[in-house]
Design a protein around this motif. Structure first.
Motif, mmCIF file in Angstrom:
data_model
loop_
_atom_site.group_PDB
_atom_site.id
_atom_site.type_symbol
_atom_site.label_atom_id
_atom_site.label_comp_id
_atom_site.label_asym_id
_atom_site.label_seq_id
_atom_site.Cartn_x
_atom_site.Cartn_y
_atom_site.Cartn_z
ATOM 1 N N ASP A 88 0.807 -1.220 0.000
ATOM 2 C CA ASP A 88 0.000 0.000 0.000
ATOM 3 C C ASP A 88 0.839 1.268 0.000
ATOM 4 O OD1 ASP A 88 -2.432 -1.396 0.015
ATOM 5 O OD2 ASP A 88 -2.359 -1.619 2.199
ATOM 6 N N THR A 89 2.041 1.196 0.558
ATOM 7 C CA THR A 89 2.863 2.391 0.717
ATOM 8 C C THR A 89 4.326 1.997 0.885
ATOM 9 O OG1 THR A 89 3.248 4.349 2.106
ATOM 10 C CG2 THR A 89 2.446 2.356 3.210
ATOM 11 N N LEU A 90 5.212 2.944 0.598
ATOM 12 C CA LEU A 90 6.646 2.738 0.831
ATOM 13 C C LEU A 90 7.049 3.077 2.259
ATOM 14 C CD1 LEU A 90 8.026 4.263 -2.489
ATOM 15 C CD2 LEU A 90 8.166 1.853 -1.812
ATOM 16 N N VAL A 91 6.154 3.690 3.003
ATOM 17 C CA VAL A 91 6.448 4.044 4.392
ATOM 18 C C VAL A 91 6.758 2.767 5.179
ATOM 19 C CG1 VAL A 91 5.519 5.036 6.517
ATOM 20 C CG2 VAL A 91 5.033 6.118 4.308
ATOM 21 N N ASP A 92 7.839 2.791 5.925
ATOM 22 C CA ASP A 92 8.296 1.674 6.763
ATOM 23 C C ASP A 92 8.890 0.507 5.972
ATOM 24 O OD1 ASP A 92 7.572 3.010 9.095
ATOM 25 O OD2 ASP A 92 5.538 2.190 9.069
ATOM 26 N N ILE A 93 8.988 0.617 4.641
ATOM 27 C CA ILE A 93 9.709 -0.401 3.871
ATOM 28 C C ILE A 93 11.207 -0.125 4.020
ATOM 29 C CG2 ILE A 93 10.127 -1.373 1.586
ATOM 30 C CD1 ILE A 93 7.360 -1.991 2.709
ATOM 31 N N ASN A 94 11.988 -1.171 4.282
ATOM 32 C CA ASN A 94 13.425 -0.994 4.463
ATOM 33 C C ASN A 94 14.174 -2.181 3.860
ATOM 34 O OD1 ASN A 94 13.231 -3.107 6.405
ATOM 35 N ND2 ASN A 94 12.691 -1.603 7.984
ATOM 36 N N LEU A 95 15.484 -2.189 4.020
ATOM 37 C CA LEU A 95 16.299 -3.248 3.429
ATOM 38 C C LEU A 95 15.921 -4.616 3.978
ATOM 39 C CD1 LEU A 95 18.581 -4.159 1.597
ATOM 40 C CD2 LEU A 95 20.203 -3.558 3.411
#
Length: 237
Positions: free
Chosen positions: A218-225
């Protein structure tokens, strides 16, 4: 003998993404309102009408394809003239404001700090990409592919294959598509990334391509490596 490894090689975790490839319009920056407004103004100035539904059908398309559809809607200009006009309107909008999608800029910077190679793969032309690059720290993207630099635009896999090839040329190693992630927001774009063999990740925006052979978030927020590493471990197990 001196090592031929790049600075990136030492940092890339084996199970994690070997590279991340990004669409631009609608994925990194929310330029679709700029494009739609420019299309509506252009068609209206030529005595035609242009609905939101028609505009949404152009999202993610190669610009020459979109220009031909605008000609069918009554725009009495050549394909090159239409592309130049629309691109100029979008550049004017970006000059005053770069509308980042939530979490996009933060993730770009975080991946760069981790040494993950990144490439931009867009159907927009180089003039628009220059505006994005000007808003970023130098070196975020190792390579970029624009619409005028490929023979077949999205949904064909050529743009993403070209992006992987450029990364390989710049960094001196081959990139396995299955170990790379491609972020997209549109049906043509996500189809292109998946067809090129990348782990394709959809973040719907102006349009919703629905389900397919891609991951959906839903969103790129809080997506990390770590998130992306977990995705690849899951699909490549």
């Amino acid at each position: 003998m001196p090592s031929t490894k790049s600075a990136f090689d030492a940092k890339v975790p084996a199970p994690g993404p070997h590279a991340v490839l990004w669409d631009m319009d609608g994925t990194l920056i929310d330029t679709e309102p700029y494009w739609i407004a420019a299309e509506m103004e252009l068609v209206k100035s030529h005595g035609g009408s242009w609905s939101e539904e028609q505009a949404f059908n152009l999202v993610g398309q190669a610009l020459p394809n979109g220009a031909k559809i605008l000609q069918e809607a009554g725009v009495d200009l050549g394909v090159r003239e239409i592309i130049d006009h629309l691109s100029g309107q979008v550049v004017a909008g970006l000059t005053s404001d770069v509308p980042w999608r939530p979490g996009a800029l933060e993730l770009l910077r975080a991946l760069h700090r981790e040494g993950i190679p990144q490439a931009l793969v867009t159907m927009s032309e180089r003039s628009i990409v220059h505006e994005l690059m000007a808003a970023l720290p130098e070196g975020i993207f190792t390579a970029s592919v624009t619409g005028e630099e490929v023979t077949h635009g999205k949904p064909d896999p050529e743009p993403y294959r070209r992006g992987l090839a450029l990364l390989g040329e710049r960094l001196g190693r081959r990139f396995d598509p299955a170990r790379c992630i491609g972020f997209e927001d549109s049906k043509p774009g996500i189809t292109s990334a998946a067809a090129a063999g990348l782990h394709a990740v959809l973040i719907p925006n102006a349009t919703d391509p629905g389900v397919g052979n891609w991951r959906r978030i839903d969103t790129l927020v809080d997506i990390n490596l770590k998130t992306m590493t977990d995705w690849l471990v899951q699909v490549n197990a």
